[in-house]
Design a protein around this motif. Sequence first.
Motif, PDB file in Angstrom:
ATOM      1  N   ALA A  98      66.336  52.109  36.416  1.00  0.00           N
ATOM      2  CA  ALA A  98      65.251  51.466  36.747  1.00  0.00           C
ATOM      3  C   ALA A  98      63.883  52.111  37.323  1.00  0.00           C
ATOM      4  N   HIS A 102      60.323  48.227  37.560  1.00  0.00           N
ATOM      5  CA  HIS A 102      61.086  47.211  37.045  1.00  0.00           C
ATOM      6  C   HIS A 102      62.127  46.958  38.157  1.00  0.00           C
ATOM      7  N   ASP A 105      62.872  43.519  39.351  1.00  0.00           N
ATOM      8  CA  ASP A 105      63.563  42.514  38.305  1.00  0.00           C
ATOM      9  C   ASP A 105      64.848  42.193  38.893  1.00  0.00           C
TER      10      ASP A 105
END
Length: 254
Positions: A98, A102, A105
């Motif tokens: 990642a 992100h 998330d």
Amino acid sequence: MKTIIRTKADVAKELTAQVAAVLASKPEANIAISAVDLPAEVLDALAASDIAFDRATLFQACEYCGAAGKGAHAVGTAFSPLTAAKPFAAVHAPDPDADAEHAADYDAAIQAAGGLDLVILGLGERGHVAFNEPGAGFGEKTHIAKLAEVTREAIAADFGTLEQTPEHGITIGIHTILGAKKILLVGFGARCAKAANATLEQTPEHGITIGIHTILGAKKILLVGFGARCAKAANATLEQTPEHGITIGIHTIL
């Protein structure tokens, strides 16, 4: 904040009892565990316990970024004995690939599952928790963290050389940790004694990014394990009693 100082075996037993209590009240609990700086005895005790995790969900708290997070020395490999002995309803881990955009998330996934009921953290030598190094903000959610040089040096043997050691990790943040209903912070022996003492003294020394003012509260428990030789005396000190020859007492040493 409740503080428990006992022998390592007693601390592991107390932690197991705390976990059992959480699952007794909510079998489908969401549990985040950081294997970084967490004494191996903790995961061993949970694996050997009679606790049923089959309705609970495990969220791995942190992982190395890149290839290191998928290799033989990934943080996640530490959970294999526990998950083999005690299957969970689901197991989630941060994505080592990642990017910064992100990373958060993972927090969204935690919230979608209903938030964290319990977080178990090892207390690092410098007071860091998971990969939250000195300077991490209280508002941080899951993010990409640059590992301190001393952290990298401590794990370099696993990767061959310091140059091959990961420089970054993905970790749940302080905001994520503090959102949990209960937090168990565990440290064993002389390695973490200075950090534990700084926590008790209400100072953010030695890289304790969470600080006493944010971890105070009934839901937070600091568990410190020593060898049998000094555990009883240390506990007596915290209880402000002059047992076992402790003549100076809590008021003069804290």
